[in-house]
Structures are given as structure tokens and as C-alpha cells.
Design a protein around this motif. Structure first.
Motif, PDB file in Angstrom:
ATOM      1  N   UNK A 577      74.536 -18.730 -29.794  1.00 57.15           N
ATOM      2  CA  UNK A 577      73.117 -18.175 -30.296  1.00 57.15           C
ATOM      3  C   UNK A 577      73.108 -16.674 -30.464  1.00 57.15           C
ATOM      4  N   UNK A 578      73.435 -16.041 -29.530  1.00 55.75           N
ATOM      5  CA  UNK A 578      73.712 -14.697 -29.395  1.00 55.75           C
ATOM      6  C   UNK A 578      74.372 -14.198 -30.767  1.00 55.75           C
ATOM      7  N   UNK A 579      75.428 -14.879 -31.271  1.00 52.40           N
ATOM      8  CA  UNK A 579      76.093 -14.464 -32.191  1.00 52.40           C
ATOM      9  C   UNK A 579      75.351 -14.847 -33.748  1.00 52.40           C
ATOM     10  N   UNK A 580      74.405 -15.559 -33.442  1.00 58.66           N
ATOM     11  CA  UNK A 580      73.748 -16.164 -34.778  1.00 58.66           C
ATOM     12  C   UNK A 580      74.347 -17.140 -35.408  1.00 58.66           C
ATOM     13  N   UNK A 581      75.149 -17.987 -34.541  1.00 60.24           N
ATOM     14  CA  UNK A 581      75.983 -18.809 -34.966  1.00 60.24           C
ATOM     15  C   UNK A 581      75.491 -20.262 -34.737  1.00 60.24           C
ATOM     16  N   UNK A 582      76.047 -21.655 -35.457  1.00 60.66           N
ATOM     17  CA  UNK A 582      75.659 -22.782 -34.718  1.00 60.66           C
ATOM     18  C   UNK A 582      76.097 -23.173 -33.579  1.00 60.66           C
ATOM     19  N   UNK A 583      75.309 -23.890 -32.551  1.00 66.52           N
ATOM     20  CA  UNK A 583      75.828 -24.382 -31.420  1.00 66.52           C
ATOM     21  C   UNK A 583      77.417 -25.161 -31.488  1.00 66.52           C
ATOM     22  N   UNK A 584      77.969 -25.208 -30.748  1.00 66.66           N
ATOM     23  CA  UNK A 584      79.362 -25.944 -30.817  1.00 66.66           C
ATOM     24  C   UNK A 584      79.166 -27.278 -31.030  1.00 66.66           C
ATOM     25  N   UNK A 585      80.134 -27.715 -32.100  1.00 72.95           N
ATOM     26  CA  UNK A 585      80.132 -29.184 -32.183  1.00 72.95           C
ATOM     27  C   UNK A 585      80.833 -29.827 -31.315  1.00 72.95           C
ATOM     28  N   UNK A 586      80.097 -30.883 -30.732  1.00 70.75           N
ATOM     29  CA  UNK A 586      80.782 -31.913 -29.858  1.00 70.75           C
ATOM     30  C   UNK A 586      81.602 -32.857 -30.822  1.00 70.75           C
ATOM     31  N   UNK A 587      82.809 -32.802 -30.469  1.00 75.20           N
ATOM     32  CA  UNK A 587      84.202 -33.416 -31.017  1.00 75.20           C
ATOM     33  C   UNK A 587      85.015 -34.233 -30.147  1.00 75.20           C
ATOM     34  N   UNK A 588      85.298 -35.343 -30.646  1.00 75.39           N
ATOM     35  CA  UNK A 588      86.325 -36.376 -29.900  1.00 75.39           C
ATOM     36  C   UNK A 588      87.183 -36.914 -30.728  1.00 75.39           C
TER      37      UNK A 588
END
Length: 659
Positions: A577-588
Motif C-alpha cells: 500500500x505504501x508503494x501504491x501497489x495492489x496487495x499481494x495475490x494469494x497463490x497456491x
């Protein structure tokens, strides 16, 4: 390009008279002791040269290969300083003798002197003043009498021998024609006169040419294939009569057991080599060189560098991809060598395909081919993987693609037609932050996978290619690369290259050039391990000046396991959020949909970098994103058409076999 012919020999053998008769086209009774150098243009030489004989394969005229000018230099045997100077500048030597004494001097004086001086150029030996010898036919012939055979056998430098007469103008033009031919169509790289056989390099070149011309890969050149070869080499098709005569000459008539039709006959590889050996023995150098030159061989029988590596201007911020012509060529090549029509190239089929090349490209070995692409259930190279691998090769090193297009017989003129150069990536500025502009014409995107050891990077690559992964942990030492076409929203397609950097990660992240080639970075961590996210924080802090310009996507891997609070200065959601990026995608790897969505997210970030550039607060106008759509559609269409053409081909084959 110019040719320098140096005429030498003992005094009084008639060197000056021979030159005067050639230039004046008649005998000159009174000539000076030495004639100044004479320059003859290409056009003037052509008018003086008699037309050559034609045989089974029409002789190639020298016209396309004649030097722009020919310089003929007269010499005196007694002026050693001038003679030595001229010989060292010679491209061809015309060595003249007169009688038995001067003939003996060829072996005892002249040839040893040439070798001692280090002069290694073609030599034409000419017996002059043969007025009393019975006239030969109007077209020149090599005269391999007992007098000439020892010279030809003992000295490989001697290309040909003939008898001349300046007084009767017998074989005068032919003598200088042989000098021209020795320069433009040398016999020494082709034929070993001592052994009476073609040289190994010539045989290898002929085998490659035969392989490329054998369109149906049945081991025979049928009439159509032979006629196409004739057209390529001599600018006119062959006749059925010529084809039949050649079959009879080399005793290579092959009739299938169930047919006697002449159209099913063909020339085998061995017969093709024998045919060219016959041409060499008959002095038909032009015919052999006509074949070699049509396939871009140099005088040393290596492929011309300009053919292998054509010049192409590429901006540092551009990338290189296959063009529709390139896709079509590689699809056709795949179909041609998939002999069992099982949709995959086995090891044998793959080796057969690369016969006319130095072997599988070194770059492929370095990228762990074929584990870098999608293969069939049997482990064979699929068409999908085949096209992906060539896209990977073209992106990483387009020179390798151009080189192999040449080796594999790409016949659309310049091999640069098989590739396309994308527009240079543009940089934009907003609120003091520099970022990449939207991509409008790229179909291949490169992504670095970065993360701490055991974060799941290798499993992500395995899932990308194979749809499965292994629970066994093996640390990545050498970089791993894989490539695959992916389907985007709406059915559009593009190619995504994933690279796991291994132990080279620090060196690559410090290399501005490598980062410029990267379209997007995927930062990965194991969401079930509380200690791994800090690795990314530390890494980005160390290289932030370089990494902040590259579009970035964060991925929390192994999301099917229990999520752990990260022992980090900042939690992943807050950090992004501080980098103005999307939250990490949760991948499996167990969630197929999540993995595919991650790959789509990576491509989206590569296409519209402003949506994923760290520290860039303002999102782009929708206009930027819309600019990308036509390009992706076009790129996807190319891949779809390639696959569809194979499907049509397979369906037609099945229908014909069922009938």
C-alpha cells in the motif's frame, strides 16, 4: 571488387604477345618488351569471352560474379624486384611457357619460387605459340595430356592448363577466361585433383543443400524438387529430359515397387554428390559454384556471414519477436518433421530437423530445453512449446534466430523478414516520478521471479509449464527460464517468459541493461513462513534506485497453508500500500485459477506499467490501457492462426487416410 592477373614466365615465351592479342582481339606482330598494366572493364571482358557449353545443368554465367575491373600485368623474368612485387599483389597468375626447356622450368624454378615467396593464389599454366597444333573445337576445353598431368598432380595451386597461340588467336580469350574463373569459381576448395574426389567440405555442403531441397524428406529429389533447385540456382526450371539424362548418367533411377511412373523417380543424396563430382572432373566449376552460391556459400565453403547475420538496427529500448512470416515458417517446419503426426517432435525427429545446422542452439541448452516449454505426454516437443521456444530465443538473442533461420533454409529473401522489432519503450514523468509508458506492440513479455530460498519460485515455474509441482525442495543454483503462451481475458493470447535468477540474482539486479529488458518483476514469499517477506524488504531497499522503475507484482505463495504473521518491519499489505501497489495475490499451486490470474496480472502490469510502478500514486487514464488492446489481439491472432493451421492440416490427413 577488382581482379589482378599477373602474367609471368621466362623471357621470349610470348607473354606480351598474348596480352596484346587478347586486348586487340587480333595478333600484333610488333609489341614492346613489356606492356604497361591494362585495365579491362566488366562489360568489355564479357564481350570478348566466348559463351560456355551447356549440359545437364545449365552452366552459370560468370556475369553475376565478374569483378568490376580486371587488371592484366605483364612482367619480365629478369626484373626480380618488380616481379616479386607484382606476384605478391596478384589474385591469379597466368604462367606461360614455350618449349620443353621452359616447361621444365615450371617445376624446377617457377613453382618453387612462388611457394618460397608465400604466394598462394590460383595458377593457370599456358603453353604458348602452339601454331602447329591442330585446331580445337570453337569452345575451349581443358587439355589434360601427359604433359599437363604431372603439373596438375604435383601442384594443387594449378587450376588448369591449356595450349594457346597469340598468332592464330587460339584459346587466347579462354586463357584469361580461366583466370577469371579461377578467381570467381575456384576449383581448389571443391576438388582434390590428386585424389580425384570432392573435398570433404564440398561434400558436406552438398549434403546440406540436398537435405534442404528434399521437401518431402523421402531421401530423393523428385522432378519438381530438382526443377525448383535448378530454378533457384540458374534462374530457370529444368526440363524432364534434363532430369532423365541426369538419372541415367549417375545410374540413380529409383522405382518404388508398386509404381513404374517416371514422376516417382528421384536423385538420391549419393547420386547428387556423384553428379557434382562429374562436373568437377569435366571442369564444370561454374555449375557447382552456381549451386553453392545460390545457397550463400563463400569460396571457403562456409556460409556467408551476411547471410547468417544480416544487419538489423535495434533500439536499446526495443525488443525483437517473431513476425507472422516467422511463425508460418516454424509451423511448416514442425509439420514437415513430425513424421508420425502425433503432434510432437521426438528426439529423432528433432535431430533430423537440425541436420542442416550446427545442432540444437547453445542458448537452448543454457535454458534447459525442453524443460523450458510445454511438451506432450510422451515428453516430445509440442507445437505450442516449439513456437514458445523460438519466441524465447528471439527475445533473448535474435541473432541466434536469424542464424538458424538461414541454416534451416528460410527462403523469403533476407531472414529479417521472419522477425519484427517493437517500438522503443517510452518513459514518462509524473509528479517527479519516472515510469514506463504503455506497451502498444509487444506480444512477448519477460518477468523475473524474485524471492527468498524456499519461497516457492521453482514450483511456480513448474506449475506454469507443467500444471504440476514437486514437494521436494531443490535449491536453484543456475538461472531457470521457461516460456509459454497464455490466454488473457477475452481469449487474447501472448507469450510470457518467467526467469528464476538463482545465484546470479545480485549480479542481474545490479545490471541496468538486464533490468531494462525485464517487463515486470514478481516478488514472491511463502505466506506460511513468517521469516521470508523481510528478504524482499531488504532486497528492495538495497536496489531501490534500480528496481523502482520496473513494474512490480507481489505474490504470497503456498496460500493453501496457514497464513503466518510476517516477522518483518512492515506487513506485506501495508508495504505494498505504501508503494501504491495492489496487495499481494494469494497463490497456491493447488488453486489453478489463482495461478492463471497471477500470470494475467503480470502481463497487465507489463502492458500498462503505470498501474504497477512502485511509488507512482496516480493510475493511468483508461486511454492508455485501451491502446494496448489491439496489439494483444494481433499477437494472439498470430498464435491462434498457427495452431489452427496445424489442426486443419491434421484433420485433412485423417480424412484422407480414412478414405
Amino acid at each position: 571488387m577488382s581482379l589482378r592477373i599477373v602474367v609471368c614466365g621466362d623471357d621470349t615465351v610470348g607473354k606480351s604477345s598474348l596480352i596484346a592479342a587478347f586486348t586487340k582481339e587480333e595478333f600484333v606482330s610488333s609489341v614492346p618488351g613489356i606492356i604497361p598494366p591494362i585495365v579491362i572493364s566488366k562489360e568489355d571482358f564479357e564481350t570478348q569471352r566466348d559463351a560456355s557449353d551447356e549440359g545437364d545443368l545449365n552452366l552459370l554465367s560468370l556475369s553475376d560474379h565478374l569483378p568490376d575491373k580486371t587488371v592484366i600485368v605483364d612482367t619480365r623474368a629478369t626484373d626480380q624486384a618488380a616481379l616479386s612485387r607484382e606476384l605478391k599483389q596478384a589474385d591469379v597468375i597466368l604462367l606461360v611457357y614455350l618449349d620443353h626447356y621452359t616447361y621444365e622450368r615450371v617445376s624446377l624454378h617457377w613453382m618453387p619460387m612462388f611457394r618460397a615467396m608465400g604466394v598462394n593464389v590460383p595458377i593457370i599454366v599456358c603453353e604458348n605459340k602452339c601454331d602447329a597444333v591442330e585446331k580445337s573445337s570453337s569452345s575451349f576445353k581443358h587439355i589434360r595430356s601427359d604433359e599437363f598431368m604431372p603439373l596438375i598432380s604435383d601442384y594443387k595451386e594449378i587450376e588448369a592448363c591449356l595450349r594457346c597461340s597469340a598468332k592464330t588467336n587460339r584459346n587466347v580469350v579462354e586463357a584469361f577466361y580461366l583466370c577469371q574463373r579461377a578467381f570467381t569459381h575456384p576449383i581448389s576448395p571443391i576438388f582434390d585433383s590428386k585424389e580425384g574426389s570432392l573435398k570433404a567440405a564440398a561434400v558436406e555442403a552438398l549434403k546440406r543443400i540436398f537435405f534442404l531441397c528434399d521437401g518431402d524428406q523421402d531421401g530423393l529429389l523428385n522432378f519438381k524438387e530438382f526443377s525448383d533447385l535448378h530454378m533457384k540456382c540458374f534462374s530457370r526450371p529444368a526440363s524432364q529430359e534434363q532430369f532423365d539424362d541426369i538419372l541415367q548418367t549417375v545410374d540413380a533411377i529409383i522405382l518404388p515397387e508398386d509404381s513404374t511412373a517416371s514422376s516417382t523417380r528421384g536423385i538420391s543424396e549419393n547420386a547428387f554428390i556423384i553428379l557434382n563430382k562429374i562436373y568437377a572432373e569435366k571442369g564444370r566449376h561454374e555449375t557447382i559454384w552456381g549451386i553453392f552460391r545460390a545457397f550463400h556459400y563463400t569460396n571457403s565453403l562456409s556460409l556467408n556471414d551476411k547471410f547468417l547475420y544480416p544487419k538489423i538496427e535495434i533500439n536499446q529500448k526495443s525488443s525483437v519477436e517473431l513476425s507472422p512470416t516467422g511463425y508460418r515458417f516454424f509451423v511448416d517446419l514442425f509439420i514437415k518433421f513430425d513424421k508420425d503426426n502425433d503432434g510432437g517432435l521426438s528426439e529423432v525427429e528433432l535431430n533430423n530437423l537440425f541436420v542442416p545446422t550446427p545442432g540444437i542452439p547453445k542458448l537452448w541448452t543454457e535454458t534447459q530445453f525442453p524443460s523450458s516449454i510445454v511438451c506432450t505426454e510422451k515428453g516430445y516437443v509440442s507445437l505450442q512449446g516449439w513456437l514458445a521456444q523460438w519466441n524465447l530465443t528471439t527475445f533473448l538473442d535474435h541473432k541466434t534466430t536469424l542464424e538458424y533461420l538461414a541454416y534451416l533454409g528460410f527462403d523469403e529473401g533476407n531472414s529479417t523478414k521472419a522477425i519484427k522489432v517493437t517500438k522503443p519503450r517510452k518513459l514518462r514523468q509524473k509528479q517527479g516520478k519516472q515510469y514506463r509508458g504503455p506497451v502498444t506492440d509487444r506480444n512477448v513479455f519477460n518477468c523475473y521471479i524474485i524471492g527468498a530460498p524456499k519461497s516457492g519460485k521453482t514450483s511456480l515455474l513448474e506449475s506454469f509449464i507443467h500444471g504440476t509441482f514437486s514437494d521436494i525442495y531443490l535449491p536453484t543454483i543456475k538461472p531457470k527460464v521457461c516460456v509459454k503462451d497464455i490466454e488473457l481475458r477475452g481469449g487474447k493470447q501472448c507469450y510470457l517468459i518467467l526467469e528464476e535468477l538463482g545465484e546470479l540474482e545480485p549480479a542481474i539486479l545490479e545490471n541496468q541493461k538486464r533490468l531494462d529488458q525485464c517487463d515486470v518483476i514478481c516478488y514472491t514469499y511463502d505466506s506460511s513462513d513468517p521469516d521470508l517477506f523481510q528478504y524482499l524488504v531488504d532486497l528492495r531497499e538495497k536496489y531501490h534506485k534500480l528496481l523502482d522503475d520496473v513494474p512490480s507484482v507481489f505474490a504470497a505463495l503456498k496460500a493453501d497453508l496457514d497464513k503466518q504473521q510476517q516477522r518483518s518491519d512492515v506487513q506485506p499489505e501495508n508495504y505494498t500500500r505504501d508503494l501504491f501497489l495492489s496487495s499481494p495475490s494469494h497463490i497456491s499451486s493447488s488453486w489453478t485459477t489463482s495461478i492463471h490470474e497471477l500470470f494475467i496480472q503480470l502481463v497487465d502490469a507489463a502492458q500498462v506499467p503505470s498501474t504497477a510502478t512502485p511509488g507512482l500514486e496516480t493510475h493511468p487514464d483508461t486511454k492508455d490501457f485501451e491502446n494496448v488492446k489491439p496489439v494483444v489481439i494481433a499477437g494472439g491472432a498470430i498464435a491462434v492462426m498457427a495452431i489452427f493451421s496445424v489442426w486443419i492440416f491434421r484433420s485433412a490427413q485423417r480424412q484422407s487416410s480414412s478414405m
